[in-house]
Design an enzyme around this catalytic site. Structure first.
Site, PDB file in Angstrom:
ATOM      1  CG  ASN A   1     -22.706 -42.006 -41.757  1.00  0.00           C
ATOM      2  OD1 ASN A   1     -21.520 -42.064 -41.490  1.00  0.00           O
ATOM      3  ND2 ASN A   1     -23.636 -42.135 -40.835  1.00  0.00           N
TER       4      ASN A   1
ATOM      5  CG  HIS B   1     -30.681 -49.831 -39.515  1.00  0.00           C
ATOM      6  ND1 HIS B   1     -29.980 -49.541 -40.656  1.00  0.00           N
ATOM      7  CD2 HIS B   1     -31.058 -51.129 -39.639  1.00  0.00           C
ATOM      8  CE1 HIS B   1     -29.924 -50.619 -41.439  1.00  0.00           C
ATOM      9  NE2 HIS B   1     -30.580 -51.587 -40.840  1.00  0.00           N
TER      10      HIS B   1
ATOM     11  CE  LYS C   1     -29.174 -42.993 -38.196  1.00  0.00           C
ATOM     12  NZ  LYS C   1     -29.543 -44.328 -38.669  1.00  0.00           N
TER      13      LYS C   1
ATOM     14  CG  HIS D   1     -33.460 -43.499 -40.887  1.00  0.00           C
ATOM     15  ND1 HIS D   1     -32.358 -43.884 -41.615  1.00  0.00           N
ATOM     16  CD2 HIS D   1     -34.148 -42.621 -41.650  1.00  0.00           C
ATOM     17  CE1 HIS D   1     -32.376 -43.243 -42.769  1.00  0.00           C
ATOM     18  NE2 HIS D   1     -33.446 -42.472 -42.820  1.00  0.00           N
TER      19      HIS D   1
ATOM     20  CE1 TYR E   1     -26.624 -42.478 -41.672  1.00  0.00           C
ATOM     21  CE2 TYR E   1     -26.806 -42.688 -44.047  1.00  0.00           C
ATOM     22  CZ  TYR E   1     -26.508 -43.237 -42.816  1.00  0.00           C
ATOM     23  OH  TYR E   1     -26.095 -44.544 -42.734  1.00  0.00           O
TER      24      TYR E   1
ATOM     25  CG  ASP F   1     -31.731 -54.328 -42.589  1.00  0.00           C
ATOM     26  OD1 ASP F   1     -31.560 -53.999 -41.394  1.00  0.00           O
ATOM     27  OD2 ASP F   1     -31.387 -53.601 -43.535  1.00  0.00           O
TER      28      ASP F   1
END
Length: 191
Positions: free
Chosen positions: A48, A61, A70, A117, A130, A167
């Site tokens: 990503n 998340h 990740k 994360h 990532y 969020d």
């Protein structure tokens, strides 16, 4: 590669070898056998790339089920990156560790499965990449509040962070249903 073990088991800071001169630099950003020796899964299945401007905070998340480990890195700019242990029954449940990642320091951060994360952009903009140990399944994504007082992350904020709608609606960790969080298994791999 230099590997820095953090206070949270399985969470690693990685400093790849960088070879440079006046013309530029070269570095390996991923070599499966080297990373596997340090407990990072051999099969990272999704890459990503994220671009964000100063003040953007993404996170916290996680996915459950279908947890994602990740391996994160900043190519340009600077972020403060955070991993939070959200594994039910873990001796470090709710604890966090953070690291500054930048295009300049070229550090990487391994966030194992079972950890939430998030990151905050501290530079005018950041290009953030990532590799993930599982695919993204939006229906299994969970969000924990970035400012959860029980976690107490010391974000290096410059004003109020810019948050996404999801969020803004995130729950405190204590309010996330237990079935929505991974379970700590002492003998299980953190990958």
């Amino acid at each position: 590669m230099k590997v820095i073990v953090t206070e949270l088991p399985g969470v690693l800071i990685l400093e790849p070898k960088v070879f440079g001169d006046e013309r530029g630099f070269f570095m390996e950003t991923y070599r499966r056998d080297d990373y596997a020796r340090h407990g990072i899964p051999r099969d990272l299945v999704q890459d990503n790339l994220s671009y964000s401007r100063r003040g953007v905070l993404r996170g916290l998340h996680l996915q459950w089920p279908h947890p994602q480990g990740k391996l994160v890195q900043v190519f340009s700019g600077e972020v403060f990156d955070v991993a939070v242990d959200v594994r039910r029954g873990s001796p470090t449940f709710g604890r966090w560790v953070g690291v500054h990642l930048s295009g300049e320091n070229k550090r990487q951060f391994w966030v194992p499965t079972g950890f939430a994360h998030g990151f905050y952009v501290a530079s005018p903009a950041a290009l953030f990449a990532y590799k993930c140990s599982d695919f993204y399944y939006p229906e299994t994504e969970r969000c924990v509040r970035w400012d959860d007082p029980d976690i107490g992350i010391d974000w290096p904020l410059d004003g109020q962070p810019d948050l996404s709608p999801k969020d803004l609606e995130a729950r405190l960790l204590r309010d996330v249903p237990a079935a929505s969080l991974p379970v700590y298994k002492e003998t299980a791999s953190l990958c």
